[in-house]
Design an enzyme around this catalytic site. Structure first.
Site, PDB file in Angstrom:
ATOM      1  N   SER A 212     -33.092  22.648   2.345  1.00 58.60           N
ATOM      2  CA  SER A 212     -34.053  22.538   1.239  1.00 58.60           C
ATOM      3  C   SER A 212     -33.687  23.493   0.102  1.00 58.60           C
ATOM      4  O   SER A 212     -33.825  23.164  -1.075  1.00 58.60           O
ATOM      5  CB  SER A 212     -35.471  22.875   1.720  1.00 58.60           C
ATOM      6  OG  SER A 212     -35.909  21.932   2.663  1.00 58.60           O
TER       7      SER A 212
ATOM      8  N   ARG B 293     -28.325  22.175  12.721  1.00 62.43           N
ATOM      9  CA  ARG B 293     -27.308  21.583  11.854  1.00 62.43           C
ATOM     10  C   ARG B 293     -25.906  21.985  12.284  1.00 62.43           C
ATOM     11  O   ARG B 293     -24.967  21.212  12.212  1.00 62.43           O
ATOM     12  CB  ARG B 293     -27.533  22.018  10.400  1.00 62.43           C
ATOM     13  CG  ARG B 293     -28.753  21.403   9.783  1.00 62.43           C
ATOM     14  CD  ARG B 293     -29.100  22.080   8.500  1.00 62.43           C
ATOM     15  NE  ARG B 293     -29.474  23.463   8.751  1.00 62.43           N
ATOM     16  CZ  ARG B 293     -30.136  24.217   7.891  1.00 62.43           C
ATOM     17  NH1 ARG B 293     -30.452  23.741   6.707  1.00 62.43           N
ATOM     18  NH2 ARG B 293     -30.455  25.452   8.196  1.00 62.43           N
TER      19      ARG B 293
ATOM     20  N   LYS C 225     -43.126  34.407   1.352  1.00 66.10           N
ATOM     21  CA  LYS C 225     -41.938  33.698   0.831  1.00 66.10           C
ATOM     22  C   LYS C 225     -42.393  32.796  -0.316  1.00 66.10           C
ATOM     23  O   LYS C 225     -43.342  32.020  -0.134  1.00 66.10           O
ATOM     24  CB  LYS C 225     -41.356  32.858   1.974  1.00 66.10           C
ATOM     25  CG  LYS C 225     -39.986  32.259   1.722  1.00 66.10           C
ATOM     26  CD  LYS C 225     -39.486  31.643   3.036  1.00 66.10           C
ATOM     27  CE  LYS C 225     -38.485  30.530   2.806  1.00 66.10           C
ATOM     28  NZ  LYS C 225     -38.132  29.821   4.040  1.00 66.10           N
TER      29      LYS C 225
ATOM     30  N   HIS D  55     -34.631  16.539   7.578  1.00 70.21           N
ATOM     31  CA  HIS D  55     -35.904  16.680   8.312  1.00 70.21           C
ATOM     32  C   HIS D  55     -36.364  15.318   8.838  1.00 70.21           C
ATOM     33  O   HIS D  55     -36.794  15.183   9.977  1.00 70.21           O
ATOM     34  CB  HIS D  55     -37.017  17.208   7.383  1.00 70.21           C
ATOM     35  CG  HIS D  55     -36.835  18.604   6.904  1.00 70.21           C
ATOM     36  ND1 HIS D  55     -36.897  18.947   5.576  1.00 70.21           N
ATOM     37  CD2 HIS D  55     -36.628  19.755   7.573  1.00 70.21           C
ATOM     38  CE1 HIS D  55     -36.732  20.245   5.446  1.00 70.21           C
ATOM     39  NE2 HIS D  55     -36.557  20.765   6.647  1.00 70.21           N
TER      40      HIS D  55
HETATM   41  O1  PNS Z   1     -38.202  25.484   7.588  1.00 73.23           O
HETATM   42  P1  PNS Z   1     -38.055  26.917   8.040  1.00 73.23           P
HETATM   43  O2  PNS Z   1     -38.464  27.874   6.929  1.00 73.23           O
HETATM   44  O3  PNS Z   1     -36.704  27.218   8.593  1.00 73.23           O
HETATM   45  O4  PNS Z   1     -39.109  27.106   9.241  1.00 73.23           O
HETATM   46  C1  PNS Z   1     -39.221  28.327   9.936  1.00 73.23           C
HETATM   47  C2  PNS Z   1     -40.481  28.309  10.817  1.00 73.23           C
HETATM   48  C3  PNS Z   1     -41.718  28.079   9.995  1.00 73.23           C
HETATM   49  C4  PNS Z   1     -40.364  27.220  11.856  1.00 73.23           C
HETATM   50  C5  PNS Z   1     -40.540  29.690  11.534  1.00 73.23           C
HETATM   51  O5  PNS Z   1     -40.398  30.710  10.600  1.00 73.23           O
HETATM   52  C6  PNS Z   1     -41.835  29.880  12.290  1.00 73.23           C
HETATM   53  O6  PNS Z   1     -41.990  29.355  13.366  1.00 73.23           O
HETATM   54  N1  PNS Z   1     -42.778  30.623  11.668  1.00 73.23           N
HETATM   55  C7  PNS Z   1     -44.104  30.807  12.200  1.00 73.23           C
HETATM   56  C8  PNS Z   1     -44.352  32.302  12.475  1.00 73.23           C
HETATM   57  C9  PNS Z   1     -43.841  32.680  13.848  1.00 73.23           C
HETATM   58  O7  PNS Z   1     -44.262  32.141  14.834  1.00 73.23           O
HETATM   59  N2  PNS Z   1     -42.891  33.639  13.866  1.00 73.23           N
HETATM   60  C10 PNS Z   1     -42.295  34.150  15.068  1.00 73.23           C
HETATM   61  C11 PNS Z   1     -41.121  33.325  15.488  1.00 73.23           C
HETATM   62  S1  PNS Z   1     -40.377  33.972  16.966  1.00 73.23           S
END
Ligand code: PNS
Length: 171
Positions: free
Chosen positions: A135, A98, A49, A25
């Protein structure tokens, strides 16, 4: 930096769970911070989650490990990332990739976000040194007493070790 013609500053957001923040990150955050006037690292509060660290702990760790970057701000959000962008006047989302395996889902989200609100996503290839880093793996390894000191900042390593120790005490 900034746009001297329009007077607008260039802002971007790096959204994620950051449970906890890893060197992968940080690599993306540091590189994105060089490209924008302001980079907001936004911790997503995902009630469905379960997480190892509370949102406050994740925020605190991010604050400390990004303190060296004058233009990085840490924030917390719940709901849609595009709503966060709209409310905060941020036109672009930065995501680290990644490997090809990340691409399918990330592309789907990027296209959905663009369709929902016209917010674009820029993908940044992760440093190959961190292409395997997640993570979730860091937490699992640390939980079983494994060495993750090369994968996370020292402060996070300490927090993980403290958690693992508490866990062993309880067994
Ligand atoms: O670190 P992560 O868990 O891979 O992050 C995922 C994250 C938080 C970036 C993604 O789940 C997100 O953008 N969530 C916010 C909710 C949202 O907008 N969902 C629709 C996505 S199309």
């Amino acid at each position: 930096m900034g746009d001297s013609v329009s007077g607008k500053s260039r802002r971007a957001v790096c959204p994620g769970s950051f449970d906890p923040v890893t060197n992968g990150h940080l690599d993306i955050i540091g590189r994105a911070a060089e490209l924008y006037d302001e980079l907001v690292v936004a911790v997503f509060v995902n009630r469905s989650k379960s997480s190892m660290f509370s949102v406050d702990e994740r925020r605190e760790m991010l604050l400390e490990v990004t303190a060296q970057y004058g233009n990085v701000r840490i924030d917390v959000f719940s709901g849609l990332v595009v709503d966060y962008c709209r409310h905060n006047d941020i036109p672009v989302i930065i995501k680290g990739l990644r490997a090809v395996s990340d691409f399918d889902y990330e592309l789907q989200m990027a296209q959905m976000n663009r369709g929902l609100a016209g917010i674009d996503t820029l993908f940044m290839p992760t440093n190959p040194e961190y292409s395997f880093l997640a993570s979730s793996l860091v937490k699992e390894i640390a939980n079983w007493g494994g060495d993750v000191s090369r994968l996370v900042p020292p402060l996070v390593n300490k927090r993980l070790a403290d958690r693992a120790e508490k866990r062993t005490d309880q067994v």
